[in-house]
Design a protein around this motif. Structure first.
Motif, mmCIF file in Angstrom:
data_model
loop_
_atom_site.group_PDB
_atom_site.id
_atom_site.type_symbol
_atom_site.label_atom_id
_atom_site.label_comp_id
_atom_site.label_asym_id
_atom_site.label_seq_id
_atom_site.Cartn_x
_atom_site.Cartn_y
_atom_site.Cartn_z
ATOM 1 N N GLY A 195 49.054 27.196 43.021
ATOM 2 C CA GLY A 195 50.168 26.382 42.538
ATOM 3 C C GLY A 195 51.079 27.211 41.643
ATOM 4 N N GLY A 196 52.378 26.767 41.533
ATOM 5 C CA GLY A 196 53.347 27.468 40.714
ATOM 6 C C GLY A 196 53.662 28.841 41.275
ATOM 7 N N THR A 197 53.683 29.840 40.408
ATOM 8 C CA THR A 197 54.029 31.221 40.800
ATOM 9 C C THR A 197 52.826 32.012 41.287
ATOM 10 O OG1 THR A 197 53.716 31.942 38.504
ATOM 11 C CG2 THR A 197 55.961 31.291 39.183
ATOM 12 N N ALA A 198 51.647 31.412 41.362
ATOM 13 C CA ALA A 198 50.448 32.136 41.806
ATOM 14 C C ALA A 198 50.607 32.557 43.253
ATOM 15 C CB ALA A 198 49.213 31.239 41.645
ATOM 16 N N ALA A 199 50.189 33.825 43.555
ATOM 17 C CA ALA A 199 50.303 34.371 44.915
ATOM 18 C C ALA A 199 49.182 35.392 45.133
ATOM 19 C CB ALA A 199 51.661 35.001 45.097
ATOM 20 N N THR A 200 48.978 35.740 46.384
ATOM 21 C CA THR A 200 47.943 36.722 46.713
ATOM 22 C C THR A 200 48.554 38.108 46.756
ATOM 23 O OG1 THR A 200 48.297 36.371 49.090
ATOM 24 C CG2 THR A 200 46.580 35.035 47.999
ATOM 25 N N GLU A 201 47.681 39.108 46.519
ATOM 26 C CA GLU A 201 48.172 40.491 46.462
ATOM 27 C C GLU A 201 46.990 41.435 46.670
ATOM 28 O OE1 GLU A 201 49.699 42.311 42.680
ATOM 29 O OE2 GLU A 201 51.625 41.933 43.663
ATOM 30 N N THR A 202 47.289 42.689 47.073
ATOM 31 C CA THR A 202 46.245 43.702 47.283
ATOM 32 C C THR A 202 46.638 45.041 46.673
ATOM 33 O OG1 THR A 202 47.213 44.299 49.419
ATOM 34 C CG2 THR A 202 45.439 42.634 49.439
ATOM 35 N N VAL A 203 47.610 45.087 45.775
ATOM 36 C CA VAL A 203 48.111 46.345 45.222
ATOM 37 C C VAL A 203 47.069 47.004 44.321
ATOM 38 C CG1 VAL A 203 49.932 47.385 43.821
ATOM 39 C CG2 VAL A 203 50.476 45.504 45.393
ATOM 40 N N VAL A 204 46.466 46.237 43.408
ATOM 41 C CA VAL A 204 45.479 46.803 42.460
ATOM 42 C C VAL A 204 44.130 46.916 43.164
ATOM 43 C CG1 VAL A 204 44.323 46.473 40.254
ATOM 44 C CG2 VAL A 204 46.728 45.792 40.529
ATOM 45 N N LYS A 205 43.558 48.107 43.083
ATOM 46 C CA LYS A 205 42.272 48.346 43.717
ATOM 47 C C LYS A 205 41.125 47.806 42.835
ATOM 48 C CE LYS A 205 44.395 50.563 46.961
ATOM 49 N NZ LYS A 205 44.558 49.954 48.284
ATOM 50 N N GLY A 206 40.023 47.530 43.501
ATOM 51 C CA GLY A 206 38.808 47.122 42.774
ATOM 52 C C GLY A 206 38.451 45.671 42.941
ATOM 53 N N ALA A 207 39.276 44.886 43.577
ATOM 54 C CA ALA A 207 38.952 43.484 43.813
ATOM 55 C C ALA A 207 37.823 43.384 44.830
ATOM 56 C CB ALA A 207 40.178 42.732 44.290
ATOM 57 N N GLU A 208 36.936 42.382 44.643
ATOM 58 C CA GLU A 208 35.783 42.214 45.525
ATOM 59 C C GLU A 208 36.025 41.134 46.583
ATOM 60 O OE1 GLU A 208 32.544 41.384 42.927
ATOM 61 O OE2 GLU A 208 32.396 43.427 42.146
ATOM 62 N N GLY A 209 37.163 40.503 46.549
ATOM 63 C CA GLY A 209 37.480 39.506 47.568
ATOM 64 C C GLY A 209 37.641 40.156 48.937
ATOM 65 N N ALA A 210 37.566 39.328 49.960
ATOM 66 C CA ALA A 210 37.687 39.836 51.337
ATOM 67 C C ALA A 210 39.002 40.578 51.507
ATOM 68 C CB ALA A 210 37.596 38.658 52.314
ATOM 69 N N GLY A 211 38.902 41.820 51.967
ATOM 70 C CA GLY A 211 40.079 42.645 52.182
ATOM 71 C C GLY A 211 40.722 43.128 50.901
ATOM 72 N N GLY A 212 40.035 42.943 49.731
ATOM 73 C CA GLY A 212 40.598 43.384 48.464
ATOM 74 C C GLY A 212 41.713 42.492 47.974
ATOM 75 N N VAL A 213 41.747 41.227 48.452
ATOM 76 C CA VAL A 213 42.812 40.298 48.088
ATOM 77 C C VAL A 213 42.459 39.611 46.779
ATOM 78 C CG1 VAL A 213 44.130 38.271 48.821
ATOM 79 C CG2 VAL A 213 43.374 39.927 50.524
ATOM 80 N N TYR A 214 43.438 39.420 45.917
ATOM 81 C CA TYR A 214 43.270 38.739 44.628
ATOM 82 C C TYR A 214 44.507 37.886 44.369
ATOM 83 C CZ TYR A 214 46.245 42.632 43.140
ATOM 84 O OH TYR A 214 47.272 43.544 43.059
ATOM 85 N N VAL A 215 44.495 37.070 43.292
ATOM 86 C CA VAL A 215 45.611 36.199 42.935
ATOM 87 C C VAL A 215 46.365 36.834 41.778
ATOM 88 C CG1 VAL A 215 46.301 33.935 42.042
ATOM 89 C CG2 VAL A 215 44.457 34.115 43.728
#
Length: 320
Positions: A195-215
């Motif tokens: 909701g709001g301005t929240a969006a998905t992104e993969t620029v910053v490395k180190g996320a454990e989500g599938a495909g390195g995706v984070y909010v």
């Protein structure tokens, strides 16, 4: 001064051994008649009779040895238990004067061992060694017996007396009494309702989500993520969140089933990092929540008063 009467004694008569020598015999010395050394005492002195020696001796060769001792009747023998002389002169036995000479019996050796007549120390030593040997043999036998008993029981490293039980390979048909751990939900933040301005992104490395995706884009008021979590049972739990911050503490508002917590969820710099690089600042935090059995709505939002410069990786419910 007039000379006194010294009696009829002459110097040659004062020599008790004068009669043994030729000059004494020529001078008229006579063997003593009243006994000598070891004989009954000398006869009383008589006037005109030459004095004999205090120790009456016998002429060399007069005493005879090797003669058989005369028989003494049993009634005259010393009774048992009375003291007996170990030595007596031959003259004390019958026939000492003019009779048959007797032979002196040697003293029998005393029993008891050593050359000095003392105790038999050698025998005592042998006896002591024998006793010690018997004791050692007894102790050894006891130890061996004990060890054998322990081996039979399987208590001293020996083979157990009974064969090990065989494990049944057939599975049991009875239900297990152990409670299976309940699976609690976990969800990547990128798969949640944004909701709001929240969006998905993969620029910053180190996320454990599938495909390195984070909010990302969560730093504006009104940004939110909403999660529909299905719980197996109701109770108290922990909501665990993985996030990244630029080495600066952050926080957000936590709402469960439409009720906002009075305390914001802390997204602090727990690793005490001084590097603003988001890639090096991934960490986790948790907040207590009370959930019901079935579906629960969990919302994290950036509200007025919150510091929301944060990236969200995943959310998980863990035991409270």
């Amino acid at each position: 001064m007039a000379a006194g009467n010294d009696g009829a004694n002459k110097p040659e008569n004062d020599d008790p051994f004068g009669y043994l020598y030729a000059d004494g015999q020529a001078a008229g010395a006579q063997p003593p008649q009243g006994g000598g050394y070891g004989y009954p005492g000398p006869a009383p002195a008589q006037p005109g009779v030459p004095r004999t020696s205090y120790n009456q001796v016998r002429t060399v060769g007069e005493r005879q040895y090797g003669q058989q001792q005369p028989y003494v009747p049993p009634q005259q023998q010393a009774s048992y238990g009375q003291p007996q002389a170990q030595y007596a002169a031959p003259e004390t036995y019958g026939g000492a004067h003019g009779g048959q000479q007797t032979r002196q019996s040697p003293i029998p050796p005393q029993r008891g061992g050593g050359s000095g007549g003392g105790p038999n120390t050698r025998g005592l030593l042998i006896g002591a060694v024998a006793v010690v040997a018997v004791v050692v043999v007894g102790i050894t036998a006891a130890v061996i017996t004990n060890s054998g008993d322990k081996d039979k029981d399987g208590q001293a490293g020996g083979t157990p007396s009974t064969a090990p039980s065989q494990v049944s390979e057939q599975p049991s048909t009875e239900p297990s009494t152990e409670k299976t751990p309940e699976e609690l939900p976990k969800q990547d933040a990128a798969t949640l309702k944004l909701g709001g301005t929240a969006a998905t992104e993969t620029v910053v490395k180190g996320a454990e989500g599938a495909g390195g995706v984070y909010v990302s884009g969560f730093n504006q008021v009104g940004a939110s993520v909403t999660w529909k979590a299905n719980m197996p049972t109701d109770g108290k739990y922990r909501l665990t969140v993985r996030y990244a911050i630029p080495a600066v503490d952050a926080n957000a508002t936590l709402t469960v089933n439409g009720k906002a917590n009075t305390q914001p969820i802390g997204l602090k710099n727990f690793i005490a990092s001084s590097d603003p690089n988001l890639e090096k600042n991934w960490q986790t935090t948790w907040a207590p929540v009370t959930l019901q059995k079935g579906e629960n709505e969990i919302k994290i939002s950036c509200e007025a008063g919150n510091q929301c410069n944060v990236l969200l990786d995943w959310l998980e419910v863990t035991p409270g």
